[in-house]
Scaffold this active site. Structure first.
Site, PDB file in Angstrom:
ATOM      1  N   ASP A 415       0.863  -1.186   0.000  1.00 45.58           N
ATOM      2  CA  ASP A 415       0.000   0.000   0.000  1.00 45.58           C
ATOM      3  C   ASP A 415       0.902   1.240   0.000  1.00 45.58           C
ATOM      4  OD1 ASP A 415      -1.600   2.258   1.318  1.00 45.58           O
ATOM      5  OD2 ASP A 415      -3.119   0.742   0.918  1.00 45.58           O
ATOM      6  N   GLU A 458      -4.647   2.328  -4.470  1.00 49.46           N
ATOM      7  CA  GLU A 458      -3.189   2.340  -4.384  1.00 49.46           C
ATOM      8  C   GLU A 458      -2.680   1.048  -3.746  1.00 49.46           C
ATOM      9  OE1 GLU A 458      -4.744   4.721  -0.779  1.00 49.46           O
ATOM     10  OE2 GLU A 458      -5.283   4.340  -2.851  1.00 49.46           O
TER      11      GLU A 458
END
Length: 537
Positions: A415, A458
Site C-alpha cells: 500500500d 493504491e
C-alpha cells in the site's frame, strides 16, 4: 413445362403466405426508463415494420420512477416482456420464473457521479458520505463495488433517489446514481466538473438492459419469443447504422424535449456499452451469467440458490411445414419439384458450403470476442496488471499447485503511503502516472514467474511461488528500498515526486482465506508501526 412453372409458382406463393396468415399477436413491453436513445432499437423495430413482419403488434410502455422494477409487472402477468438490469438473475436464483431473452449492453452504464471539488474518486472515499441511489436490484452494480472493496453498506448513508441532478450540484448529496450515457452530458452543458466511479474499473462488469419474459411464455410460445428477439436485434442494428434518422424519430414521436446533442451523446456512449463491432447484438454467455449470479451470492445480496438451467432463452429450431404443401399437391407437382432439385443440386451444394464456412467464421469471431471480454474482466485498465478478480483466481490455483508439489508460496500486500496526498496536491492524472510507474517498478523487481496485481486504488499484491521466507523477505525489502529511492517526474510537477510503501508478507498457510488474512494483517501492522517498512507474519 409451362404447366409445371405455373403450378410451381402457385405453390411457392402459398408457402410464402402461410406464416403471415394469422392476425398479429398483441405484445406489451415495459421499458426500463423514460423515452430516450436507450430504447432506440425498439422504436426502429416499430418504425421499420420488423415487429409487424414477425406477426407482432407491439405496445411500448414508458418507464420512469414509478416503474423501476418491471419484473414485478412481468411476474403478475400485466406485461409480456420487460427491459431490466442484470439483477434479474437474483430473481431466478430465488425461484422466480423469469427468462433472459437478450442482453443489449455488454457493460452496465451505471456509475457513481461526484462533484470534482469533493475529491471523491474511489469507493473508499464514499465512506460516511450521502449516496443517492435507486433501490436494488436496479442499482445492484453500485452496491456490489462497495462490498467488493470491503465496505459494508452501513458505512455509507443511502438516500432515496429524487431523480433530481440538482441535489448533487447543490450539495444535498455527495454521490449520485447515474448513467454514463446521460447525466455527464447535462453536467457538461451546465459547466459542472465531476468525477465518475465506474464499477467496471473495480472488476464489476455486468450485463444491462436485458430483455426478459416469463418461463411460461418462453415454453408455451417459443416462436413468438424468438420472433421478438430477432425483431429487436434488427431494430438495434438499424438504429446504430442510421443514428441521424433515429434521432429524428425519437424527437418526433418519443422524446421531443431532448436536444439532438443530448441524443447523439447518448447514442455514442450506448454504442460503446453494446460493442456491436465485437459482440453479436443480444449475445449472452452462460458462464458470464453464472459469474454474475455467484457475485451476488458471494456478497450476500441474495439468499437464493436455485439453478440457472433454463434462465437463458434458446430459440427453437425452425419447423419445416413443407410436407403439408407436398401432401396437397399431386404426384405431378412432387415429381416436378424433385426434378428441379436435381437440376440445382450442384448450385445448392456450393451455397451450403459457403454458408457453413461463414458460420464457422462467425463462431470463431464470437469465441475471440468472448476471450477478449474475459481478458478485460481480469485486467486493471490503468496498469495492465491483473485486477483483484484475476489475482484471486491465480492465488486459488497456486494454492492447489503448492499443495500438490509440497512447495511454499508467499503473498505480499503493498500500500503506497499517503497516496491520497499526491492526488490532492497534483491531481488524479499525476496520481495515475505514479501508479503506473510503481507498477513498472514492481514488475521489474519481481521474478519473471511471479504475479503482480493492482487490487485497489493504491493497493497492490504480489504472488511468489516456490519460495522460502528469506527469499520472499529480500524481495519485499528490495521493493521498499527501490520505492523509497524512486523519483518520478511529470510535466505538470516541478519537483520529483517521492513516496514510500508499506508491505505485509505472509507465507503459505492452510487456505486462501488465511493467506489473504495474514497478508492484510501484516500490512496493517506495517502501516500502524510508522509505514515505510516490511512486516512478516
Amino acid at each position: 413445362m409451362r404447366y409445371f412453372l405455373i403450378t410451381f409458382s402457385l405453390v411457392t406463393m402459398l408457402l410464402w403466405q402461410m406464416p403471415f396468415a394469422n392476425a398479429a399477436t398483441p405484445v406489451t413491453v415495459q421499458l426500463r426508463w423514460l423515452h430516450q436513445f436507450q430504447f432506440a432499437g425498439y422504436y426502429q423495430a416499430v418504425e421499420q415494420g420488423y415487429f409487424a413482419e414477425a406477426g407482432l403488434d407491439v405496445t411500448l410502455l414508458e418507464g420512469g420512477p414509478d416503474a423501476l422494477e418491471p419484473t414485478d409487472k412481468l411476474l403478475r402477468g400485466d406485461i409480456d416482456f420487460a427491459i431490466t438490469a442484470s439483477g434479474v438473475v437474483m430473481r431466478r436464483l430465488e425461484g422466480k420464473p423469469v427468462v433472459a431473452v437478450a442482453a443489449l449492453m455488454q457493460t452496465s452504464p451505471l456509475v457513481w457521479i461526484t462533484l470534482k471539488e469533493s475529491n471523491i474518486t474511489t469507493p473508499q472515499d464514499l465512506v460516511g458520505k450521502r449516496l443517492m441511489m435507486m433501490p436494488p436490484p436496479e442499482s445492484a452494480e453500485l452496491v456490489t463495488i462497495l462490498r467488493k472493496e470491503g465496505l459494508p453498506v452501513d458505512t455509507v448513508q443511502l438516500v432515496p433517489n429524487t431523480y433530481r441532478l440538482d441535489d448533487l450540484i447543490d450539495g444535498k448529496v455527495d454521490a449520485y446514481d447515474g448513467y454514463i450515457s446521460n447525466e455527464p452530458y447535462v453536467l457538461n452543458q451546465r459547466g459542472v466538473d465531476y468525477n465518475l466511479i465506474n464499477p467496471r474499473d473495480y472488476g464489476v462488469n455486468f450485463y444491462s438492459d436485458v430483455l426478459v419474459t416469463t418461463e411460461d411464455l418462453a415454453n408455451s410460445d417459443p416462436e413468438l419469443v424468438s420472433a421478438m428477439k430477432e425483431a429487436v436485434e434488427r431494430g438495434w442494428d438499424y438504429a446504430f447504422k442510421n443514428v441521424d434518422s433515429t434521432i429524428d424519430l425519437i424527437q418526433a414521436n418519443y422524446a421531443p424535449q431532448k436536444s439532438r446533442g443530448h441524443l447523439r451523446y447518448e447514442a455514442e456512449k450506448i454504442r460503446q456499452l453494446v460493442m456491436p463491432e465485437l459482440v453479436q447484438l443480444g449475445h449472452m454467455n452462460p458462464g458470464r451469467w453464472q459469474m454474475i449470479a455467484e457475485s451476488y451470492q458471494d456478497l450476500n445480496m441474495t439468499r437464493g440458490n436455485a439453478s440457472l438451467d433454463g434462465f437463458i432463452f434458446t430459440p427453437p429450431e425452425r419447423a419445416d411445414y413443407s410436407y403439408i404443401i407436398y401432401s396437397l399437391i399431386g404426384a405431378l407437382i412432387l415429381l416436378a419439384i424433385v426434378m428441379f432439385i436435381m437440376c440445382r443440386f450442384i448450385y445448392l451444394s456450393r451455397l451450403l458450403t459457403e454458408e457453413i464456412a461463414q458460420r464457422r467464421e462467425a463462431e470463431k469471431e464470437l469465441q475471440e470476442a468472448n476471450k477478449a471480454l474475459q481478458t478485460l474482466s481480469i485486467t486493471d485498465p490503468l496498469t495492465n496488471l491483473y485486477n483483484r478478480r484475476g489475482f484471486t483466481e491465480l492465488v486459488n490455483k497456486a494454492m492447489s499447485r503448492a499443495a500438490r508439489e509440497r512447495t511454499e508460496l508467499a503473498i505480499l500486500a503493498l500500500d503506497l503511503d499517503h497516496f491520497k496526498k499526491i492526488n490532492d496536491e497534483h491531481g488524479h492524472l499525476v496520481g495515475d502516472h505514479v501508479l503506473v510507474r510503481f507498477a513498472e517498478l514492481l514488475t521489474t523487481v519481481a521474478r519473471p514467474y511471479d504475479t503482480v496485481a493492482r487490487v485497489g486504488g493504491e493497493e497492490f499484491s504480489i504472488l511468489i511461488e516456490r519460495v522460502d521466507i528469506d527469499t520472499a523477505t529480500k524481495i519485499a525489502k528490495r521493493i521498499r528500498k527501490d520505492t523509497e529511492a524512486l523519483q518520478i517526474m511529470h510535466p505538470d510537477v516541478d519537483e520529483p515526486i517521492r513516496m514510500t510503501v508499506s508491505i505485509g508478507l505472509t507465507l503459505n498457510t492452510t487456505s486462501v482465506i488465511d493467506i489473504w488474512r495474514g497478508a492484510d494483517e501484516a500490512l496493517y501492522q506495517a502501516k500502524n508501526s510508522g509505514r515505510n517498512r516490511v512486516v512478516v507474519i
